[in-house]
Design a protein around this motif. Structure first.
Motif, PDB file in Angstrom:
ATOM      1  N   UNK A 139      20.936  13.871  15.231  1.00 43.08           N
ATOM      2  CA  UNK A 139      20.026  13.144  14.127  1.00 43.08           C
ATOM      3  C   UNK A 139      20.861  12.524  13.048  1.00 43.08           C
ATOM      4  N   UNK A 140      22.084  13.086  12.538  1.00 43.04           N
ATOM      5  CA  UNK A 140      22.919  12.613  11.702  1.00 43.04           C
ATOM      6  C   UNK A 140      23.366  11.271  12.134  1.00 43.04           C
ATOM      7  N   UNK A 141      23.732  11.072  13.270  1.00 42.26           N
ATOM      8  CA  UNK A 141      24.331   9.837  14.248  1.00 42.26           C
ATOM      9  C   UNK A 141      23.130   8.954  14.093  1.00 42.26           C
ATOM     10  N   UNK A 142      22.127   8.946  14.257  1.00 39.75           N
ATOM     11  CA  UNK A 142      20.889   8.176  14.185  1.00 39.75           C
ATOM     12  C   UNK A 142      20.526   7.825  13.135  1.00 39.75           C
ATOM     13  N   UNK A 143      20.591   8.717  11.950  1.00 35.35           N
ATOM     14  CA  UNK A 143      20.337   8.219  10.584  1.00 35.35           C
ATOM     15  C   UNK A 143      21.224   6.991  10.088  1.00 35.35           C
ATOM     16  N   UNK A 144      22.817   7.652  10.430  1.00 35.23           N
ATOM     17  CA  UNK A 144      23.716   6.685   9.938  1.00 35.23           C
ATOM     18  C   UNK A 144      23.650   5.320  10.717  1.00 35.23           C
ATOM     19  N   UNK A 145      23.391   5.448  12.036  1.00 38.25           N
ATOM     20  CA  UNK A 145      23.316   4.227  12.683  1.00 38.25           C
ATOM     21  C   UNK A 145      22.262   3.210  12.207  1.00 38.25           C
ATOM     22  N   UNK A 146      21.133   3.743  11.645  1.00 36.71           N
ATOM     23  CA  UNK A 146      20.070   2.984  10.882  1.00 36.71           C
ATOM     24  C   UNK A 146      20.697   2.388   9.702  1.00 36.71           C
ATOM     25  N   UNK A 147      21.242   3.298   8.895  1.00 35.75           N
ATOM     26  CA  UNK A 147      21.794   2.857   7.599  1.00 35.75           C
ATOM     27  C   UNK A 147      23.005   2.093   7.777  1.00 35.75           C
ATOM     28  N   UNK A 148      23.903   2.267   8.318  1.00 36.34           N
ATOM     29  CA  UNK A 148      25.085   1.103   8.533  1.00 36.34           C
ATOM     30  C   UNK A 148      24.657  -0.024   9.276  1.00 36.34           C
ATOM     31  N   UNK A 149      23.688   0.204  10.285  1.00 35.38           N
ATOM     32  CA  UNK A 149      23.234  -0.866  10.937  1.00 35.38           C
ATOM     33  C   UNK A 149      22.453  -2.239  10.224  1.00 35.38           C
ATOM     34  N   UNK A 150      21.958  -1.633   8.902  1.00 37.30           N
ATOM     35  CA  UNK A 150      21.237  -2.458   8.131  1.00 37.30           C
ATOM     36  C   UNK A 150      22.336  -3.572   7.573  1.00 37.30           C
ATOM     37  N   UNK A 151      23.448  -3.429   7.728  1.00 37.51           N
ATOM     38  CA  UNK A 151      24.403  -4.256   7.360  1.00 37.51           C
ATOM     39  C   UNK A 151      24.590  -5.430   8.499  1.00 37.51           C
ATOM     40  N   UNK A 152      24.714  -5.126   9.609  1.00 32.60           N
ATOM     41  CA  UNK A 152      24.633  -6.252  10.562  1.00 32.60           C
ATOM     42  C   UNK A 152      23.298  -6.905  10.736  1.00 32.60           C
ATOM     43  N   UNK A 153      22.270  -6.250  10.473  1.00 30.91           N
ATOM     44  CA  UNK A 153      21.081  -6.874  10.519  1.00 30.91           C
ATOM     45  C   UNK A 153      21.065  -8.390   9.342  1.00 30.91           C
ATOM     46  N   UNK A 154      21.499  -7.672   8.131  1.00 30.97           N
ATOM     47  CA  UNK A 154      21.393  -8.569   6.944  1.00 30.97           C
ATOM     48  C   UNK A 154      22.356  -9.665   7.278  1.00 30.97           C
ATOM     49  N   UNK A 155      23.466  -9.549   7.779  1.00 22.67           N
ATOM     50  CA  UNK A 155      24.496 -10.542   7.906  1.00 22.67           C
ATOM     51  C   UNK A 155      24.104 -11.365   9.287  1.00 22.67           C
ATOM     52  N   UNK A 156      24.022 -10.720  10.479  1.00 24.58           N
ATOM     53  CA  UNK A 156      23.991 -11.268  11.821  1.00 24.58           C
ATOM     54  C   UNK A 156      22.604 -11.764  12.313  1.00 24.58           C
ATOM     55  N   UNK A 157      21.480 -11.452  11.653  1.00 23.88           N
ATOM     56  CA  UNK A 157      20.053 -11.960  12.328  1.00 23.88           C
ATOM     57  C   UNK A 157      20.006 -13.108  11.783  1.00 23.88           C
ATOM     58  N   UNK A 158      20.340 -13.585  10.621  1.00 25.01           N
ATOM     59  CA  UNK A 158      20.066 -14.919  10.152  1.00 25.01           C
ATOM     60  C   UNK A 158      21.280 -16.045  10.560  1.00 25.01           C
ATOM     61  N   UNK A 159      22.242 -15.603  11.342  1.00 23.06           N
ATOM     62  CA  UNK A 159      23.365 -16.544  11.489  1.00 23.06           C
ATOM     63  C   UNK A 159      22.839 -17.691  12.486  1.00 23.06           C
ATOM     64  N   UNK A 160      21.983 -17.549  13.268  1.00 28.83           N
ATOM     65  CA  UNK A 160      21.585 -18.798  14.305  1.00 28.83           C
ATOM     66  C   UNK A 160      20.648 -19.765  13.304  1.00 28.83           C
ATOM     67  N   UNK A 161      20.371 -19.006  12.269  1.00 29.18           N
ATOM     68  CA  UNK A 161      19.466 -20.181  11.373  1.00 29.18           C
ATOM     69  C   UNK A 161      20.464 -21.080  10.417  1.00 29.18           C
ATOM     70  N   UNK A 162      21.659 -20.348  10.257  1.00 28.39           N
ATOM     71  CA  UNK A 162      22.335 -21.001   9.150  1.00 28.39           C
ATOM     72  C   UNK A 162      22.602 -22.633   9.211  1.00 28.39           C
ATOM     73  N   UNK A 163      23.016 -23.123  10.533  1.00 31.10           N
ATOM     74  CA  UNK A 163      22.735 -24.623  10.265  1.00 31.10           C
ATOM     75  C   UNK A 163      21.696 -25.464   9.851  1.00 31.10           C
ATOM     76  N   UNK A 164      20.545 -24.878  10.595  1.00 27.84           N
ATOM     77  CA  UNK A 164      19.301 -25.261  10.166  1.00 27.84           C
ATOM     78  C   UNK A 164      18.740 -25.156   8.917  1.00 27.84           C
ATOM     79  N   UNK A 165      18.994 -23.877   8.342  1.00 25.34           N
ATOM     80  CA  UNK A 165      18.770 -24.201   6.854  1.00 25.34           C
ATOM     81  C   UNK A 165      19.481 -24.905   5.767  1.00 25.34           C
ATOM     82  N   UNK A 166      20.872 -24.977   6.332  1.00 25.94           N
ATOM     83  CA  UNK A 166      21.732 -25.895   5.609  1.00 25.94           C
ATOM     84  C   UNK A 166      21.031 -27.222   5.392  1.00 25.94           C
ATOM     85  N   UNK A 167      20.544 -27.775   6.536  1.00 25.60           N
ATOM     86  CA  UNK A 167      20.213 -28.999   6.795  1.00 25.60           C
ATOM     87  C   UNK A 167      18.943 -28.946   5.886  1.00 25.60           C
ATOM     88  N   UNK A 168      17.817 -28.188   6.283  1.00 27.62           N
ATOM     89  CA  UNK A 168      16.631 -28.346   5.379  1.00 27.62           C
ATOM     90  C   UNK A 168      16.484 -28.164   3.986  1.00 27.62           C
TER      91      UNK A 168
END
Length: 400
Positions: free
Chosen positions: A6-35
């Motif tokens: 359970x500790x590993x699961x909790x830490x996976x969620x907490x640490x995983x929020x960082x790639x969610x924050x940085x990686x999930x929107x990366x494919x949108x970065x060129x498009x939002x730059x234009x729009x």
């Protein structure tokens, strides 16, 4: 009391929020730059400023978690992150988006600091590295899924959809922590926020050679990873001609490499310890960095070669990061929050300056990403083979 699973699961969620924050929107970065009619430097600020706020926020969240406990600080930070994520999805301008991303970084700081501090609350360094490697395998799943989801959402619903998905995940994480994660700090440090006591704790942590060795390793390996994150959408889409969905697939494949490395790390740790494990990880890091530099010198870089170099660097990072995160807090059982905060601060400062540099250096070629990655790969390997070998296993508890 959290079980290791359970500790590993909790830490996976907490640490995983960082790639969610940085990686999930990366494919949108060129498009939002234009729009949003944003220059390249402003687009890079949506990446680098979140890391700067993340770094500064850790200096606040760490002592707060030592004083008041992990869970209340976690819930407050996750709440701030969720609110800022909603603001990002609704942002009418690039300036508003940058501001909301900064608040995301502040909230994210609580998630990462408390996860690392919880690890030290519950485990000794070597066992902590083992649990952390499981947690980072879970993080790898989130890192793998994030660009895939981001690419699909961008292709079908536009650039705001990935930012909205981050908000949904943030709110869900808050609910899971509130329901399932107990307080792990056995004692509060009543003096943690007093200036004199805080200064003494900071000085004790920074002066410890084991902390310096592992923090240098973590900062340099993450500097290369952040370079890949911040530059890759412009390179894979703009230079190599991939679609947002194809780019998401490429990033997911690199996350799979990272996740595989966390499993390999668990095999190495019992036989070689933390220092011996990162020595072996340095081989992959150097191969990836020099391979990317070699591809950048070609007039027509081939996608398979670029991907192979990307995979190799991520594989090395998947070995270095669990060891580095356990090593930085290892000597500080009473002030793990401060140690975690300082390590995260230095890591974030490196990433912030990488983002600033990329805003000026990206030129429509692979060369800035290739040469930058080689720099961080050689720096990481140098630390792994020198400072970590001399100081990386010195975990005697330090009074702070």
């Amino acid at each position: 009391m959290l079980t290791p699973a359970l500790a590993a699961l909790a830490m996976a969620l907490l640490l995983g929020l960082q790639p969610v924050t940085t990686d999930l929107y990366l494919p949108a970065l060129p498009l939002l730059t234009v729009e949003l009619h944003a220059p390249m430097s402003a687009a890079q600020l949506t990446m680098s400023l979140v890391l700067l706020a993340f770094g500064i926020g850790q200096l606040v969240m760490g002592p707060l978690s030592d004083r008041f406990g992990r869970k209340p600080v976690l819930l407050g930070g996750l709440g701030l992150h969720g609110a800022a994520s909603i603001g990002c999805a609704l942002a009418p301008s690039i300036d508003t988006l940058i501001a909301c991303r900064a608040f995301q970084g502040l909230g994210l700081a609580a998630s990462i600091v408390c996860a690392r501090a919880m690890l030290r609350d519950l485990y000794e360094p070597r066992q902590g590295a083992h649990v952390m490697s499981w947690a980072l395998s879970g993080l790898g799943v989130l890192a793998l899924a994030s660009p895939l989801l981001g690419g699909w959402l961008t292709a079908h619903l536009g650039w705001r959809a990935p930012l909205a998905a981050v908000a949904v995940i943030a709110v869900a994480t808050w609910a899971i922590v509130a329901a399932l994660v107990p307080e792990t700090s056995a004692q509060r440090d009543a003096q943690a926020l007093q200036p004199r006591s805080l200064a003494r704790s900071l000085a004790s942590v920074v002066s410890h050679p084991t902390f310096r060795a592992w923090t240098a390793l973590s900062s340099l390996t993450y500097g290369g990873l952040f370079l890949l994150l911040a530059a890759s959408s412009f390179v894979y889409i703009g230079v190599l001609g991939l679609t947002p969905w194809g780019y998401g697939m490429a990033m997911a494949s690199s996350s799979f490499s990272y996740m595989a490395a966390t499993f390999y790390c668990r095999r190495l740790l019992p036989r070689h310890g933390l220092a011996g494990t990162v020595k072996r990880g340095a081989v992959f890091t150097v191969a990836g960095g020099l391979g990317m530099a070699a591809m950048s010198l070609s007039d027509s870089p081939a996608l398979p070669g670029v991907l192979l170099a990307h995979w190799l660097y991520n594989f090395g990072h998947g070995i270095h990061q669990p060891c580095g995160q356990a090593g930085t807090v290892g000597p500080f059982p009473r002030s793990a929050g401060v140690a975690s905060a300082l390590a995260g601060f230095f890591l974030a400062i490196v990433a912030f300056f990488v983002g600033l540099w990329l805003g000026q250096a990206l030129n429509g070629t692979l060369r800035p990403m290739g040469m930058g990655l080689a720099f961080f790969a050689l720096g990481t390997a140098g630390i792994a083979l020198t400072l970590v070998q001399r100081h990386g296993e010195h975990f005697e508890a330090v009074p702070t």
